[in-house]
Design a protein around this motif. Sequence first.
Motif, PDB file in Angstrom:
ATOM      1  N   LYS A  33       0.814  -1.216   0.000  1.00  0.00           N
ATOM      2  CA  LYS A  33       0.000   0.000   0.000  1.00  0.00           C
ATOM      3  C   LYS A  33       0.850   1.270   0.000  1.00  0.00           C
ATOM      4  N   SER A  34       1.929   1.299   0.778  1.00  0.00           N
ATOM      5  CA  SER A  34       2.763   2.505   0.817  1.00  0.00           C
ATOM      6  C   SER A  34       3.529   2.684  -0.501  1.00  0.00           C
ATOM      7  N   THR A  35       4.020   1.585  -1.070  1.00  0.00           N
ATOM      8  CA  THR A  35       4.735   1.669  -2.345  1.00  0.00           C
ATOM      9  C   THR A  35       3.773   2.040  -3.464  1.00  0.00           C
ATOM     10  N   GLU A  36       2.563   1.512  -3.402  1.00  0.00           N
ATOM     11  CA  GLU A  36       1.530   1.829  -4.385  1.00  0.00           C
ATOM     12  C   GLU A  36       1.245   3.335  -4.395  1.00  0.00           C
ATOM     13  N   LYS A  37       1.136   3.947  -3.213  1.00  0.00           N
ATOM     14  CA  LYS A  37       0.879   5.393  -3.125  1.00  0.00           C
ATOM     15  C   LYS A  37       1.992   6.203  -3.785  1.00  0.00           C
ATOM     16  N   VAL A  38       3.226   5.792  -3.557  1.00  0.00           N
ATOM     17  CA  VAL A  38       4.367   6.482  -4.160  1.00  0.00           C
ATOM     18  C   VAL A  38       4.318   6.342  -5.683  1.00  0.00           C
ATOM     19  N   MET A  39       3.992   5.148  -6.172  1.00  0.00           N
ATOM     20  CA  MET A  39       3.907   4.919  -7.622  1.00  0.00           C
ATOM     21  C   MET A  39       2.795   5.758  -8.239  1.00  0.00           C
ATOM     22  N   TYR A  40       1.650   5.860  -7.541  1.00  0.00           N
ATOM     23  CA  TYR A  40       0.560   6.712  -8.033  1.00  0.00           C
ATOM     24  C   TYR A  40       1.053   8.141  -8.193  1.00  0.00           C
ATOM     25  N   TYR A  41       1.734   8.615  -7.174  1.00  0.00           N
ATOM     26  CA  TYR A  41       2.231   9.988  -7.202  1.00  0.00           C
ATOM     27  C   TYR A  41       3.105  10.216  -8.431  1.00  0.00           C
ATOM     28  N   TYR A  42       4.081   9.343  -8.638  1.00  0.00           N
ATOM     29  CA  TYR A  42       5.018   9.531  -9.752  1.00  0.00           C
ATOM     30  C   TYR A  42       4.369   9.318 -11.112  1.00  0.00           C
ATOM     31  N   THR A  43       3.622   8.234 -11.268  1.00  0.00           N
ATOM     32  CA  THR A  43       3.035   7.972 -12.592  1.00  0.00           C
ATOM     33  C   THR A  43       1.985   9.021 -12.948  1.00  0.00           C
ATOM     34  N   ASP A  44       1.146   9.382 -11.985  1.00  0.00           N
ATOM     35  CA  ASP A  44       0.113  10.370 -12.266  1.00  0.00           C
ATOM     36  C   ASP A  44       0.715  11.732 -12.608  1.00  0.00           C
ATOM     37  N   SER A  45       1.743  12.147 -11.870  1.00  0.00           N
ATOM     38  CA  SER A  45       2.319  13.462 -12.153  1.00  0.00           C
ATOM     39  C   SER A  45       2.982  13.483 -13.528  1.00  0.00           C
ATOM     40  N   LEU A  46       3.608  12.389 -13.935  1.00  0.00           N
ATOM     41  CA  LEU A  46       4.208  12.340 -15.275  1.00  0.00           C
ATOM     42  C   LEU A  46       3.140  12.343 -16.364  1.00  0.00           C
ATOM     43  N   LEU A  47       2.142  11.493 -16.220  1.00  0.00           N
ATOM     44  CA  LEU A  47       1.132  11.379 -17.266  1.00  0.00           C
ATOM     45  C   LEU A  47       0.280  12.638 -17.395  1.00  0.00           C
ATOM     46  N   GLN A  48       0.108  13.374 -16.303  1.00  0.00           N
ATOM     47  CA  GLN A  48      -0.626  14.639 -16.383  1.00  0.00           C
ATOM     48  C   GLN A  48       0.135  15.673 -17.208  1.00  0.00           C
ATOM     49  N   LYS A  49       1.461  15.525 -17.293  1.00  0.00           N
ATOM     50  CA  LYS A  49       2.286  16.447 -18.075  1.00  0.00           C
ATOM     51  C   LYS A  49       2.451  15.985 -19.526  1.00  0.00           C
ATOM     52  N   SER A  50       1.946  14.792 -19.840  1.00  0.00           N
ATOM     53  CA  SER A  50       2.111  14.241 -21.182  1.00  0.00           C
ATOM     54  C   SER A  50       0.991  14.736 -22.109  1.00  0.00           C
ATOM     55  N   SER A  51       1.053  14.299 -23.354  1.00  0.00           N
ATOM     56  CA  SER A  51       0.048  14.726 -24.337  1.00  0.00           C
ATOM     57  C   SER A  51      -1.358  14.229 -23.984  1.00  0.00           C
ATOM     58  N   ILE A  52      -1.469  13.153 -23.199  1.00  0.00           N
ATOM     59  CA  ILE A  52      -2.814  12.712 -22.807  1.00  0.00           C
ATOM     60  C   ILE A  52      -3.250  13.343 -21.488  1.00  0.00           C
ATOM     61  N   GLY A  53      -2.419  14.222 -20.938  1.00  0.00           N
ATOM     62  CA  GLY A  53      -2.693  14.852 -19.650  1.00  0.00           C
ATOM     63  C   GLY A  53      -4.106  15.357 -19.459  1.00  0.00           C
ATOM     64  N   PRO A  54      -4.645  16.128 -20.422  1.00  0.00           N
ATOM     65  CA  PRO A  54      -6.005  16.656 -20.238  1.00  0.00           C
ATOM     66  C   PRO A  54      -7.083  15.568 -20.165  1.00  0.00           C
ATOM     67  N   TYR A  55      -6.775  14.384 -20.647  1.00  0.00           N
ATOM     68  CA  TYR A  55      -7.750  13.296 -20.704  1.00  0.00           C
ATOM     69  C   TYR A  55      -7.459  12.202 -19.686  1.00  0.00           C
TER      70      TYR A  55
END
Length: 123
Positions: A33-55
């Motif tokens: 659960k703790s590692t999952e939270k860290v992964m969410y943070y990193y993957t979500d922040s990267l993907l929000q900055k990508s071309s699919i970010g708005p979606y």
Amino acid sequence: PPSPAVRNFTLNFTITNLQFTADLAMPNSKKFKSTEKVMYYYTDSLLQKSSIGPYFTGCKVTGFRSGRDRDDTGVDAVCSYKTNVSLATFDREKVYHELSTMTNGVTKLGHYSLEKNSLYVNG
């Protein structure tokens, strides 16, 4: 107008400085659960900055697995985005290249080191 449909894609990569342990394989463990939270943070922040970010709507870690080395941990996630008329199609190669650039050539994810050839994006 019809509401946008939600589509999924998979995201996989290997972390070379996170030792795989049995509790990482158990979704109800504190370590998972703790590692999952860290992964969410990193993957979500990267993907929000990508071309699919708005979606982009988020990622769910589906599992951690032992890497080739005993200190490696593979990360498997399913990520979602909403289709939209302004998003022509999901371009997995474009997203892969964007994530590759944002992780310094697939070497860094926050304080984690990545196995250079481990990034996989599948739409």
